[in-house]
Scaffold this motif. Sequence first.
Motif, PDB file in Angstrom:
ATOM      1  N   ASP A  33      -0.868  -9.341   0.064  1.00 49.29           N
ATOM      2  CA  ASP A  33      -0.081  -8.855   1.208  1.00 49.29           C
ATOM      3  C   ASP A  33      -0.530  -7.478   1.661  1.00 49.29           C
ATOM      4  N   THR A  39      -7.642  -2.394  -0.094  1.00 54.19           N
ATOM      5  CA  THR A  39      -8.525  -1.279   0.272  1.00 54.19           C
ATOM      6  C   THR A  39      -8.689  -0.322  -0.913  1.00 54.19           C
ATOM      7  N   ARG A 131       0.962  -4.311 -10.246  1.00 55.61           N
ATOM      8  CA  ARG A 131       0.287  -5.412  -9.568  1.00 55.61           C
ATOM      9  C   ARG A 131      -0.227  -6.396 -10.609  1.00 55.61           C
TER      10      ARG A 131
HETATM   11  N1  LIG Z   1      -1.285  -0.679  -8.977  1.00 59.68           N
HETATM   12  C1  LIG Z   1      -1.635  -0.368  -7.713  1.00 59.68           C
HETATM   13  N2  LIG Z   1      -2.844  -0.779  -7.235  1.00 59.68           N
HETATM   14  C2  LIG Z   1      -3.210  -0.486  -5.973  1.00 59.68           C
HETATM   15  N3  LIG Z   1      -2.485   0.207  -5.089  1.00 59.68           N
HETATM   16  C3  LIG Z   1      -1.282   0.644  -5.500  1.00 59.68           C
HETATM   17  C4  LIG Z   1      -0.804   0.374  -6.821  1.00 59.68           C
HETATM   18  N4  LIG Z   1       0.416   0.921  -6.940  1.00 59.68           N
HETATM   19  C5  LIG Z   1       0.694   1.508  -5.776  1.00 59.68           C
HETATM   20  N5  LIG Z   1      -0.310   1.370  -4.898  1.00 59.68           N
HETATM   21  C6  LIG Z   1      -0.315   1.895  -3.518  1.00 59.68           C
HETATM   22  O1  LIG Z   1      -0.234   0.807  -2.622  1.00 59.68           O
HETATM   23  C7  LIG Z   1      -0.991   1.086  -1.451  1.00 59.68           C
HETATM   24  C8  LIG Z   1      -2.043   0.014  -1.262  1.00 59.68           C
HETATM   25  O2  LIG Z   1      -2.635   0.202  -0.007  1.00 59.68           O
HETATM   26  P1  LIG Z   1      -3.978  -0.502   0.411  1.00 59.68           P
HETATM   27  O3  LIG Z   1      -4.973  -0.416  -0.689  1.00 59.68           O
HETATM   28  O4  LIG Z   1      -4.357   0.053   1.737  1.00 59.68           O
HETATM   29  O5  LIG Z   1      -3.483  -2.026   0.569  1.00 59.68           O
HETATM   30  P2  LIG Z   1      -4.087  -3.244   1.402  1.00 59.68           P
HETATM   31  O6  LIG Z   1      -5.509  -2.892   1.731  1.00 59.68           O
HETATM   32  O7  LIG Z   1      -3.954  -4.397   0.470  1.00 59.68           O
HETATM   33  O8  LIG Z   1      -3.217  -3.389   2.608  1.00 59.68           O
HETATM   34  C9  LIG Z   1      -1.618   2.464  -1.635  1.00 59.68           C
HETATM   35  O9  LIG Z   1      -0.801   3.414  -1.006  1.00 59.68           O
HETATM   36  C10 LIG Z   1      -1.603   2.628  -3.162  1.00 59.68           C
HETATM   37  O10 LIG Z   1      -1.525   3.987  -3.565  1.00 59.68           O
END
Ligand SMILES: Nc1ncnc2c1ncn2[C@@H]1O[C@H](COP(=O)(O)OP(=O)(O)O)[C@@H](O)[C@H]1O
Length: 157
Positions: A33, A39, A131
């Motif tokens: 999601d 990213t 996650r």
């Molecule tokens: N265990 C985790 N792994 C990755 N991101 C995390 C985790 N816990 C919290 N986050 C936060 O969730 C967000 C993920 O964003 P992003 O990587 O841009 O997601 P996507 O590309 O899937 O939309 C970031 O702000 C990150 O700091």
Amino acid sequence: MDIMLNNPKETEGIAKIIGSVAAPGDTIILSGDLGAGKTTMTKGIAVGLGIDQMIKSPTYTIIREYQQGRLPLYHMDVYRIEHGADDLGLDEYFEGDGLSVVEWGKLLGEFLPTDYLDITITKDSEDMEKRIVSFQAIGTQAERFLERIHKKMEDHV
Ligand SMILES: Nc1ncnc2c1ncn2[C@@H]1O[C@H](COP(=O)(O)OP(=O)(O)O)[C@@H](O)[C@H]1O
Ligand SMILES: [Mg+2]
């Protein structure tokens, strides 16, 4: 293979391992999601490839290419194609010498490559930072890629 990631640092740690063992022509299809960490994971993969340039989300550009690492990184985000999978001409990247990482790659449907490592990140409903990441190899090249990831992870524990 499923792994629990307790915080962004752990996601980056796994991602660095993935980047460090990637081989020319490997492809990763990243699912999860919005905000799952696709990213964030790609940034860690870039570090593992030895890229020190800032990785920016390619949501509006579809593709960004980085040439300063051990292998080229082709970072794609096909979210904007929504559900009408179109031939975006990504095959030249999939067949190139770099590592392709495709956020929302499942939306490619019939234009998915034939061999890829499927990585899916799932959020936890209770813990904001937790996650689950699951890996599935589709094809023999991806199987070898996953074996190298496994081995490197074992070396790290
Ligand atoms: N265990 C985790 N792994 C990755 N991101 C995390 C985790 N816990 C919290 N986050 C936060 O969730 C967000 C993920 O964003 P992003 O990587 O841009 O997601 P996507 O590309 O899937 O939309 C970031 O702000 C990150 O700091
Ligand atoms: Mg993203």
